[in-house]
Design a protein around this motif. Structure first.
Motif, PDB file in Angstrom:
ATOM      1  N   ASN A   1       0.864  -1.177   0.000  1.00 27.20           N
ATOM      2  CA  ASN A   1       0.000   0.000   0.000  1.00 27.20           C
ATOM      3  C   ASN A   1       0.905   1.233   0.000  1.00 27.20           C
ATOM      4  O   ASN A   1       2.133   1.109   0.053  1.00 27.20           O
ATOM      5  CB  ASN A   1      -1.005  -0.023   1.164  1.00 27.20           C
ATOM      6  CG  ASN A   1      -0.348  -0.021   2.525  1.00 27.20           C
ATOM      7  OD1 ASN A   1       0.870   0.062   2.661  1.00 27.20           O
ATOM      8  ND2 ASN A   1      -1.145  -0.126   3.552  1.00 27.20           N
ATOM      9  N   LYS A   2       0.326   2.420  -0.071  1.00 29.07           N
ATOM     10  CA  LYS A   2       1.157   3.604  -0.317  1.00 29.07           C
ATOM     11  C   LYS A   2       2.173   3.911   0.779  1.00 29.07           C
ATOM     12  O   LYS A   2       3.228   4.443   0.499  1.00 29.07           O
ATOM     13  CB  LYS A   2       0.302   4.835  -0.600  1.00 29.07           C
ATOM     14  CG  LYS A   2      -0.502   5.337   0.561  1.00 29.07           C
ATOM     15  CD  LYS A   2      -1.241   6.599   0.173  1.00 29.07           C
ATOM     16  CE  LYS A   2      -1.975   7.148   1.375  1.00 29.07           C
ATOM     17  NZ  LYS A   2      -2.615   8.405   1.096  1.00 29.07           N
TER      18      LYS A   2
ATOM     19  N   LEU B   1      -6.136  -6.978   1.858  1.00 32.75           N
ATOM     20  CA  LEU B   1      -4.954  -6.326   2.423  1.00 32.75           C
ATOM     21  C   LEU B   1      -4.407  -7.227   3.516  1.00 32.75           C
ATOM     22  O   LEU B   1      -5.156  -7.695   4.377  1.00 32.75           O
ATOM     23  CB  LEU B   1      -5.314  -4.957   3.003  1.00 32.75           C
ATOM     24  CG  LEU B   1      -4.173  -4.204   3.697  1.00 32.75           C
ATOM     25  CD1 LEU B   1      -3.069  -3.837   2.711  1.00 32.75           C
ATOM     26  CD2 LEU B   1      -4.701  -2.959   4.389  1.00 32.75           C
TER      27      LEU B   1
ATOM     28  N   TRP C   1       0.140  -5.164   2.471  1.00 28.03           N
ATOM     29  CA  TRP C   1       0.345  -5.678   1.114  1.00 28.03           C
ATOM     30  C   TRP C   1      -0.985  -6.104   0.523  1.00 28.03           C
ATOM     31  O   TRP C   1      -1.779  -6.784   1.164  1.00 28.03           O
ATOM     32  CB  TRP C   1       1.314  -6.857   1.155  1.00 28.03           C
ATOM     33  CG  TRP C   1       2.661  -6.426   1.613  1.00 28.03           C
ATOM     34  CD1 TRP C   1       3.079  -6.280   2.907  1.00 28.03           C
ATOM     35  CD2 TRP C   1       3.757  -6.024   0.806  1.00 28.03           C
ATOM     36  NE1 TRP C   1       4.371  -5.814   2.936  1.00 28.03           N
ATOM     37  CE2 TRP C   1       4.815  -5.658   1.669  1.00 28.03           C
ATOM     38  CE3 TRP C   1       3.951  -5.947  -0.562  1.00 28.03           C
ATOM     39  CZ2 TRP C   1       6.044  -5.218   1.195  1.00 28.03           C
ATOM     40  CZ3 TRP C   1       5.189  -5.512  -1.032  1.00 28.03           C
ATOM     41  CH2 TRP C   1       6.224  -5.154  -0.162  1.00 28.03           C
ATOM     42  N   TYR C   2      -1.219  -5.711  -0.729  1.00 32.26           N
ATOM     43  CA  TYR C   2      -2.447  -6.062  -1.435  1.00 32.26           C
ATOM     44  C   TYR C   2      -2.208  -7.211  -2.403  1.00 32.26           C
ATOM     45  O   TYR C   2      -1.128  -7.298  -2.999  1.00 32.26           O
ATOM     46  CB  TYR C   2      -2.951  -4.879  -2.286  1.00 32.26           C
ATOM     47  CG  TYR C   2      -3.545  -3.753  -1.504  1.00 32.26           C
ATOM     48  CD1 TYR C   2      -4.753  -3.901  -0.842  1.00 32.26           C
ATOM     49  CD2 TYR C   2      -2.909  -2.525  -1.454  1.00 32.26           C
ATOM     50  CE1 TYR C   2      -5.315  -2.838  -0.140  1.00 32.26           C
ATOM     51  CE2 TYR C   2      -3.459  -1.463  -0.748  1.00 32.26           C
ATOM     52  CZ  TYR C   2      -4.664  -1.634  -0.094  1.00 32.26           C
ATOM     53  OH  TYR C   2      -5.209  -0.591   0.598  1.00 32.26           O
TER      54      TYR C   2
END
Length: 65
Positions: A9-10, A27, A15-16
Motif C-alpha cells: 500500500n502507499k 490487504l 500488502w495487497y
C-alpha cells in the motif's frame, strides 16, 4: 492468462493481492501472507502469472503457473 500481483500500500504498512491489476482483493499485514494467498489464487486459476513487487513498486519476481 490471468495476471495477479502482490503490491505494497502507499505507506508500505500492508500488502495487497491484486487481480488483473484492478481493485485489490485483500490487504495483508505481512508480505509473506499476501504472497501465499496470491500463489494459491494463481495456482487455482491456471494459466496465470504472479508478479511480486517490492516497496518501490518494482517487479522483484515473476512466477508462472
Amino acid at each position: 492468462m490471468k495476471e495477479y500481483s502482490v503490491v505494497p500500500n502507499k505507506d508500505v504498512t500492508g500488502w495487497y493481492v491484486k487481480i488483473e491489476d484492478v481493485a485489490p482483493t485483500d490487504l495483508y499485514d505481512e508480505r509473506d501472507q499476501a504472497i501465499a494467498k496470491a500463489e494459491e489464487i494463481a495456482q487455482d486459476n491456471k494459466p496465470s502469472r504472479l508478479s511480486i513487487m517490492n516497496q518501490n513498486h518494482e517487479v522483484e519476481e515473476e512466477r508462472k503457473y
